[in-house]
Design a protein around this motif. Structure first.
Motif, PDB file in Angstrom:
ATOM      1  N   THR A 173      -0.612  -5.736  -6.958  1.00  0.00           N
ATOM      2  CA  THR A 173      -0.909  -5.143  -5.653  1.00  0.00           C
ATOM      3  C   THR A 173      -0.728  -6.178  -4.550  1.00  0.00           C
ATOM      4  O   THR A 173      -0.904  -7.387  -4.767  1.00  0.00           O
ATOM      5  CB  THR A 173      -2.353  -4.614  -5.599  1.00  0.00           C
ATOM      6  OG1 THR A 173      -3.256  -5.716  -5.765  1.00  0.00           O
ATOM      7  CG2 THR A 173      -2.591  -3.568  -6.674  1.00  0.00           C
ATOM      8  N   ASP A 197      -2.116  -6.199  -0.605  1.00  0.00           N
ATOM      9  CA  ASP A 197      -2.838  -5.568   0.499  1.00  0.00           C
ATOM     10  C   ASP A 197      -2.626  -6.399   1.758  1.00  0.00           C
ATOM     11  O   ASP A 197      -2.773  -7.642   1.736  1.00  0.00           O
ATOM     12  CB  ASP A 197      -4.334  -5.484   0.179  1.00  0.00           C
ATOM     13  CG  ASP A 197      -4.607  -4.597  -1.021  1.00  0.00           C
ATOM     14  OD1 ASP A 197      -3.971  -3.538  -1.125  1.00  0.00           O
ATOM     15  OD2 ASP A 197      -5.451  -4.978  -1.864  1.00  0.00           O
ATOM     16  N   GLU A 221       1.086   4.191  -2.903  1.00  0.00           N
ATOM     17  CA  GLU A 221       0.797   5.596  -2.626  1.00  0.00           C
ATOM     18  C   GLU A 221       1.980   6.493  -3.003  1.00  0.00           C
ATOM     19  O   GLU A 221       1.801   7.597  -3.528  1.00  0.00           O
ATOM     20  CB  GLU A 221       0.448   5.766  -1.155  1.00  0.00           C
ATOM     21  CG  GLU A 221      -0.886   5.131  -0.775  1.00  0.00           C
ATOM     22  CD  GLU A 221      -1.168   5.246   0.704  1.00  0.00           C
ATOM     23  OE1 GLU A 221      -0.250   5.697   1.449  1.00  0.00           O
ATOM     24  OE2 GLU A 221      -2.276   4.881   1.133  1.00  0.00           O
ATOM     25  N   THR A 270       0.825  -1.214   0.000  1.00  0.00           N
ATOM     26  CA  THR A 270       0.000   0.000   0.000  1.00  0.00           C
ATOM     27  C   THR A 270       0.855   1.259   0.000  1.00  0.00           C
ATOM     28  O   THR A 270       0.612   2.200  -0.770  1.00  0.00           O
ATOM     29  CB  THR A 270      -0.931  -0.008   1.221  1.00  0.00           C
ATOM     30  OG1 THR A 270      -1.723  -1.203   1.213  1.00  0.00           O
ATOM     31  CG2 THR A 270      -1.849   1.201   1.205  1.00  0.00           C
TER      32      THR A 270
END
Length: 768
Positions: free
Chosen positions: A147, A149, A130, A126
């Motif tokens: 990704t 998470d 960002e 994450t």
């Protein structure tokens, strides 16, 4: 200083060596004794480490992915240690080469030597994503959409769990699409967790790269048993257990969900059908007339469900709420059963013998006849599903022998399901499931065989038994891809039976994953059997094949022998024998070979048999006083707590000849009722006569429960006393009369007589 002479030097050296040897043995002894303790300590430490360690379980793994798909790997990290995992690193690794053979699959599980990182926390977490958004103006060429998470940040605290999810699009896997046939195949996956100390935990899985290659599909037929193993009274499954099985998440509910797979075959246990038929039957009306006509003996008697005794519908015993709940349950079971029958008729149905027994374990034993009986009971399934196959036998895996297959064919079976470990392929690859094998030494007689694929069958069972099956299921799909890679341009038909036990939660997911792979074509069993048979190796006999334990079979044989004669007391003996045989068959189920203890079930069957034989008894009575010479009757009360009507007569056996007793007429005692019977007796002489009261069947079988009764035989004292008093009075009267007569008239004294004569002679009245 003078040098030490050589002779003295040699002496000192020898002395020092001797001292060292002695000291060495002294120190070595405690060290040797300490070694096992140290080893034990190390073992304990290892055991403690297993209980207190960081681990990863996989909850989801995408089993196969095409060029437009996304690889998803989801799991949970558990930190059961007392120390936090600081600054954890988490990554998803993939093998650098395809694992297109069973040896390569095994090699990946042993050690992940050749791999590359496809996603990790540092680049795809994450925070990293960002940060990448803030750097839009940078010249970074990283356009990855992968990704990761996580539910943790910089620490995984002790005694906590953390979740993670990797999502990697196919484009980020860097797998070749230009040559689909050569590039497709399984890849190994590994989720690795580390910290500053190194690797802390890992979990393995597989995914299969499928860039839409063009080749022939492999046909796979799955067979799902519909059974509920376990001991039950009379061999029928109780309604409460059926109700639990059809509830959400229950074993039969799982079977119902599997019916959406149209090519799935079902192996149906007649016990399930008979139990539902009994559970949903309309209860008899309270004022219904009693049936007196005897059932006619017909060809299908052995396939009928015998009547089961039920407690009376008495408000004193059952509340209105309980009766209403029972009726709701009956309707619920009926609704589910109706839907099940309707949907199952669309599938291939294989009728199992009653209770799905281990037939080979029964052969040559005292209960060998149960094998024939169980197979005849398959007609119960055929009555409900007219197209059901009743000619397919299913020996326990590894237990088939020529003699056994010959016996199966003799009893009407044309096909036997056996494993490929007993009838292996001769081509070196996974071959077609339909074959034949000889069952005689001369090779003249054969039987068709349906060969189960051991590898896929065992891996399916492992995935079903796993509490976290995601990794095992991904390996199962990878194994099917390996099989497809063996001969991509040859259509083969494989057969995979599910475990011979009650369906569990993972059955649905296992069938779904195996059937949905694009290189797999789900196929019905009938289609495989209708195809040509494939040549295979000769039948191999496995001496270590699992069987029902001999001790359990022996116990069941003894139980049947003890109760066989007792069953003659029942008005419908045939039904009683069916109930007994069905109950014993529940303890011979093939499910007991999967690690469960059949001896426990055999013990339960023995206890139930003893309980049944104790259910017909005589109520204890008090001593009886009889009059000598009088013919009368003695009342005896029969208690029938069994589930069926009993036909018997009472026999009283005096221990001494002072009492004579006759057998009663034959009486019929309804189930769950008592009856009073009068036994004709005659007292012959005064005595206290001990007697034994027995229940006797029409076949002269004396039932085990009997009672003793003391009969006191005495004369009729009332009449005898009256006669004795009358006789005594008569004797007194006679004696008095005799004495009176014997005395004659009384004599007057002489003086008195002289005075009287003198007075009579005088004329003077005054002197008279």
């Amino acid at each position: 200083m003078k040098p030490i002479p050589i002779r003295r030097m040699r002496f000192l050296t020898a002395l020092l060596s001797t001292l060292l040897l002695l000291a060495g043995s002294v120190f070595a002894y405690p060290l040797l004794n300490a070694a096992p303790a140290a080893a034990s300590t190390d073992a304990n430490k290892d055991s403690d480490a297993n209980k207190n360690e960081v681990s990863i379980t996989l909850d989801e793994v995408t089993p196969w992915i095409d060029d437009k798909g996304t690889l998803t790997v989801r799991g949970t990290i558990s930190n059961t240690t007392k120390k936090a995992v600081e600054k954890p690193s988490l990554s998803l690794q993939m093998s650098t080469r395809k694992l297109d053979s069973e040896s390569r699959l095994d090699s990946w599980k042993q050690g992940q030597a050749q791999h590359r990182t496809v996603a990790d926390l540092e680049h795809d977490g994450t925070e990293a994503r960002e940060k990448a958004k803030k750097d839009d103006d940078s010249d970074s060429d990283d356009d990855s959409e992968s990704t990761l998470d996580t539910s943790f940040e910089d620490t995984i605290d002790p005694g906590t769990t953390a979740e993670f999810t990797f999502r990697v699009p196919a484009d980020d896997l860097d797998l070749s699409k230009s040559s689909p046939v050569s590039s497709w195949g399984p890849r190994g996956l590994a989720v690795q967790l580390g910290d500053e100390t190194g690797l802390r935990a890992s979990a393995l899985g597989f995914t299969t790269w499928y860039p839409d290659p063009e080749f022939d599909q492999t046909k796979i037929s799955v067979l799902a048993p519909v059974t509920l193993p376990g001991h039950s009274e009379g061999g029928l499954i109780p309604s409460d257990r059926l109700d639990a099985a059809i509830a959400e998440g229950g074993s039969l509910d799982t079977i119902a969900k599997l019916l959406k797979h149209k090519e799935l075959a079902l192996a149906v246990d007649p016990r399930v059908i008979a139990s539902f038929e009994a559970a949903i039957a309309e209860p008899p009306a309270a004022d219904a007339p009693e049936e007196t006509e005897e059932p006619s003996a017909g060809k299908g008697d052995e396939t009928q469900s015998p009547p089961v005794g039920a407690p009376e519908n008495d408000d004193a015993d059952s509340s209105a709420a309980e009766l209403e709940a029972a009726e709701e349950q009956r309707k619920r079971l009926g609704s589910w059963y109706q839907d099940f029958v309707e949907e199952t008729q669309k599938h291939t149905v294989v009728a199992l013998p009653y209770g799905d027994p281990d037939l080979s374990a029964l052969r040559g034993t005292k209960i060998d006849r149960l094998s024939t009986f169980a197979q005849k009971q398959r007609e119960i399934v055929k009555d409900v599903f007219p197209d059901a196959r009743t000619d397919i036998a299913w020996p326990v895996a590894g237990s088939a022998t020529k003699n056994g297959l010959r016996a199966l064919k003799k009893s009407g079976n044309s096909t036997a399901i056996i494993s490929d470990s007993q009838q292996p392929s001769i081509t070196g690859i996974h071959d077609d499931a339909h074959s034949q094998t000889t069952i005689t030494d001369d090779g003249e007689s054969t039987i068709d065989t349906l060969i189960s694929d051991t590898k896929l069958t065992d891996m399916s069972a492992e995935a079903i038994a796993d509490d976290n099956p995601a990794g095992a299921l991904s390996e199962l799909v990878a194994e099917s891809a390996v099989i497809q890679s063996e001969a991509p341009y040859r259509t083969r038909s494989l057969f995979v039976p599910l475990p011979r036990a009650a369906a569990s939660a993972n059955w649905e997911q296992t069938v779904e994953e195996l059937s949905s792979a694009p290189w797999i074509a789900p196929t019905g069993v009938d289609e495989i059997l209708d195809s040509g048979s494939e040549s295979r190796g000769l039948l191999r006999t496995d001496s270590d094949a699992p069987h029902i334990r001999k001790r359990a079979v022996k116990s069941l044989g003894e139980t049947r022998a003890n109760q066989e004669d007792f069953n003659s007391v029942f008005s419908d003996r045939e039904s009683a024998d069916i109930r007994l045989d069905r109950e014993l068959l529940t303890c011979t189920s093939a499910a007991w070979t999967l690690g469960r203890n059949a001896n426990i079930c055999a013990g339960q069957a023995r206890e139930q048999s003893e309980k049944l034989m104790d259910s017909l008894r005589l109520r204890k009575g008090s001593s009886v006083l009889l009059v000598t010479g009088e013919k009368t009757t003695i009342p005896v009360t029969i208690v029938n707590d069994s589930p069926a009507e009993a036909t018997l007569r009472i026999r009283m056996k005096p221990n001494t000849p002072q009492l004579r007793a006759q057998e009663t007429e034959t009486v019929k005692v309804p189930a769950a009722e008592t009856m009073r019977v009068d036994v004709p007796v005659e007292g012959l002489a005064n005595a206290d006569v001990p007697t034994t009261i027995e229940m006797v069947t029409a076949d002269e079988v004396v039932l085990p429960k009997h009672e003793s009764l003391m009969v006191r035989v005495r004369a009729d004292w009332e009449n005898i006393g009256t006669a004795a008093i009358g006789l005594a009075l008569a004797v007194v009267f006679v004696i008095g009369l005799i004495k009176t007569i014997s005395r004659g008239r009384p004599k007057i004294p002489e003086q008195q007589m002289a005075d009287a004569m003198a007075r009579a002679k005088t004329d003077d009245p005054e002197k008279r």
